[in-house]
Structure formats: C-alpha cells, structure tokens
Design an enzyme around this catalytic site. Structure first.
Site, PDB file in Angstrom:
ATOM      1  N   ARG A 155      -2.165   1.903   0.792  1.00 20.97           N
ATOM      2  CA  ARG A 155      -2.960   2.949   0.164  1.00 20.97           C
ATOM      3  C   ARG A 155      -2.012   4.047  -0.312  1.00 20.97           C
ATOM      4  NH1 ARG A 155      -5.680   1.705   5.054  1.00 20.97           N
ATOM      5  NH2 ARG A 155      -7.775   0.841   4.751  1.00 20.97           N
ATOM      6  N   LYS A 183      -5.871   4.700   7.192  1.00 22.45           N
ATOM      7  CA  LYS A 183      -7.221   5.248   7.093  1.00 22.45           C
ATOM      8  C   LYS A 183      -8.015   4.912   8.349  1.00 22.45           C
ATOM      9  CE  LYS A 183     -11.323   5.072   4.115  1.00 22.45           C
ATOM     10  NZ  LYS A 183     -11.909   4.429   2.905  1.00 22.45           N
ATOM     11  N   HIS A 270      -5.384   1.974  -6.280  1.00 20.71           N
ATOM     12  CA  HIS A 270      -6.220   1.140  -5.421  1.00 20.71           C
ATOM     13  C   HIS A 270      -6.455  -0.229  -6.055  1.00 20.71           C
ATOM     14  CE1 HIS A 270      -8.722   0.964  -1.829  1.00 20.71           C
ATOM     15  NE2 HIS A 270      -9.588   0.251  -2.537  1.00 20.71           N
ATOM     16  N   ARG A 273      -3.900  -2.494  -4.915  1.00 22.21           N
ATOM     17  CA  ARG A 273      -4.187  -2.959  -3.556  1.00 22.21           C
ATOM     18  C   ARG A 273      -5.080  -4.201  -3.609  1.00 22.21           C
ATOM     19  NH1 ARG A 273      -4.521  -1.186   1.906  1.00 22.21           N
ATOM     20  NH2 ARG A 273      -6.638  -1.168   2.767  1.00 22.21           N
ATOM     21  N   HIS A 296      -7.654  -3.351   7.486  1.00 22.32           N
ATOM     22  CA  HIS A 296      -9.115  -3.322   7.534  1.00 22.32           C
ATOM     23  C   HIS A 296      -9.611  -3.602   8.950  1.00 22.32           C
ATOM     24  CE1 HIS A 296      -9.352  -4.382   2.968  1.00 22.32           C
ATOM     25  NE2 HIS A 296      -9.300  -3.077   3.173  1.00 22.32           N
ATOM     26  N   TYR A 305     -11.992  -7.562  -1.347  1.00 22.49           N
ATOM     27  CA  TYR A 305     -10.764  -7.301  -2.092  1.00 22.49           C
ATOM     28  C   TYR A 305     -10.217  -8.561  -2.762  1.00 22.49           C
ATOM     29  CZ  TYR A 305     -10.061  -2.555  -0.270  1.00 22.49           C
ATOM     30  OH  TYR A 305     -10.186  -1.215   0.015  1.00 22.49           O
TER      31      TYR A 305
END
Length: 345
Positions: A155, A183, A270, A273, A296, A305
């Site tokens: 990220r 995150k 992003h 990513r 995640h 994704y």
C-alpha cells in the site's frame, strides 16, 4: 461526543479513526441544525443526498460517513437513551435505518488493472528515462516506490513509512521487508508483517540502497532514516524528511500520463496492488500466499483483487484434462495402486 471518543479510545481505535468519526458527526449536526437527540431518519435522508448530489462525494465516502453516524447513534441510544428522555422529552432514534443505510458493496467499476504487457511498457520506458530526468533523485524514488507496489503489492502508506532498517536481507532466502505500518482493521492500530523480496524486489532494493539513496543525504546509513526520503531536510536534525504520499502519487500519475496515456487518470497506486495480486495468481502462486503478501485478514478480500483473463476457465479445464490423460497414458494411477497394495501386505 467526548464520551464517545473516550469509548473508542478505550477500545483501541486509533486517533485518526476517532477524529474521522467526530468530523462526520459534527458535519451531520451542522447540516441538520438541531440537537442530535431530535434528529430523525428524514434528516439523514437529506444529508446523504446532499453528500451525493451537491458535494459529489464518492459513494465509498458517503458509505463510510453513514456507518460512522450509525455507530454514534447506537452509542447514544445504548448509553444515554433514558437520560436524554428525562432531560429533553425526546426518544432518540437511529436515523441510519435499513432504508437509507448504504449496503456493503463494491461501488462503481472494479479496479481491473492493466495487462502485463502494458505494465511492462510503462516501467520499461520509465526506467530508461531516469538518467535524463530533470530531477533524477525524486524521479528514481517515485520509480522505486511504484516498483514496490507492482512487485510486492505494498500500500502507498506502507511504502511511505518504511525506514532503512525495515529491509532485512538476512531473513529468508531473498531477504524480507518489515511492514510496520500495515492497515489495521476497524482502526485498531497498524498491523505488521514480514514479506519476502520475491519478483526481483531484492535486486530492486539493492539498486536503490547502493546507487541512489546515499545521494539524498548523509543519513543513508542511519537505520531510522526514511527509506524513501524527500529532498527537504529536517531543520532540527539536518536529516532527510520522509517523502509524502502526495509526492509519490503525483510522480506516478505523471509517469502513467507520459508512457501509458490510455490509463491516464485511471491507474492508481492501489491499481498496481491489484496488478501484483493478479500477476502472481496467473503465475501459479496460491491464494493463501497472496493473502499473506498483501496483508489481508480475510481470503475473500484477496479474491476481490484477483482479475484473470476471460479464458482462464478453459485453460484450467484443458490443464486438468491433460493431467488426467497423462496419468491414464502412463498407467501411473494403476501402478501406484499396485505398489500401495504390495506395501500393505
């Protein structure tokens, strides 16, 4: 509101999340123009419409604000319903109900990344342009950051917060990056992880630390110095300041506009990513490994994704048939069964 903030802090919610909740509640109260205990669902209807139609805010932003308001009113009703009724005569109601509450869904078009060929064109042209860049150091830094997004799925905030000591070439076969500011879910602080330097990330970091980083300043051997520095200096220490995410976004957007113009304004950090996850999956990396790489908590998030070609089902079917045909043709399954029976005797 202060008690609500204290309750969130007690639950371990980060200051940034607390501030965001407070801002949403105060924005709503100012729009309605009356005490929160007198607010109704109709007021929320008008407010959410105002955010969408007049302020033109993104659907995800409106969704987040609606959830923040719902959580605040849940707190208000649970803790202070009786007191407010006695003091004001009002019965507090939840203004974000099943009719105006935004559903938990992915809004707008999915972040389908560019193809492998398009990404190769972008980074190939970008890399060749670096020696002739008007400002070589920030250009090389922006290229390095984008390469981490492309190859390791970082990220942008994780990239910004990397320090020199976070590169651990002594760990694993390829070395590992220590992501200290991953995150965290529900604002409960950063979630750390170690990611291996796969897909030539080790060579990329070696180039950065050997050929470029020392040109920014004398703090290149300070383990606590930022891995991605700004050209500006800290007036107290003289060391390099940390590059901001805005600078990296601007540098990346400029490169896309110049060398991949068909994706100008559409490809974000992003998006790279998503490209990283999709390209790894296409090369046979299993979903659990990609989940760990991206940081995640849920495998279902990782699957969102993964963007594969339209013919991936046909390829999977053909591969499975080839595998079965090979086994039947060589008689391997029969041989294995006979050997297993002999061993059991």
């Amino acid at each position: 509101m202060d008690q609500y903030a204290l309750a969130m802090a007690g639950a371990g919610i980060t200051d940034g999340h607390v501030s965001s909740h407070r801002a949403a509640v105060f924005e709503f109260a100012r729009f309605v123009g009356q005490p929160v205990w007198a607010i109704t669902a109709e007021d929320a209807d008008r407010f959410l419409r105002y955010l969408r139609k007049d302020r033109l805010q993104a659907k995800s932003t409106v969704q987040a604000k609606a959830w923040q308001l719902a959580q605040f009113f849940d707190f208000l009703i649970t803790r202070y319903q009786g007191d407010l009724r006695a003091l004001t005569g009002h019965v507090v109601t939840q203004p974000i109900d099943e009719f105006n509450r935004p559903a938990k869904a992915v809004y707008g078009a999915p972040r389908v990344p560019p193809s492998q060929d398009e990404v190769d064109v972008l980074f190939g042209a970008w890399r060749l342009s670096l020696p002739d860049a008007r400002k070589y150091l920030p250009a090389a830094r922006d290229y390095f950051a984008a390469s981490l997004w492309r190859r390791a799925g970082l990220r942008i905030n994780e990239t910004v917060m990397l320090d020199i000591r976070d590169w651990r070439p002594d760990l694993g076969e390829l070395g590992k990056l220590h992501i200290r500011f991953g995150k965290g879910s529900q604002g409960r602080g950063p979630k750390t992880r170690l990611i291996p330097a796969i897909d030539s990330v080790d060579a990329l970091i070696t180039w950065w630390l050997t050929d470029v980083r020392h040109q920014f300043g004398d703090d290149y051997d300070d383990p606590d110095a930022p891995l991605l520095p700004s050209e500006r200096r800290d007036r107290h220490t003289g060391g390099c300041l940390r590059a901001g995410d805005d600078a990296l976004r601007t540098g990346f957007a400029g490169a896309v506009g110049r060398w991949l113009p068909t994706w100008s304004g559409r490809l974000s950090p992003h998006g790279l990513r998503h490209f990283c996850a999709s390209s790894l999956y296409a090369r046979g990396v299993d979903l659990k490994a990609i989940q760990d790489l991206l940081g995640h908590s849920w495998l279902s998030t990782t699957t969102g994704y993964i963007h594969v070609h339209d013919d991936h089902i046909e390829h999977a079917w053909a591969t499975a048939n080839d595998r079965v045909a090979t086994r039947l043709g060589t008689g391997k399954e029969i041989t294995d069964a006979v050997e297993s029976a002999d061993e059991s005797r």
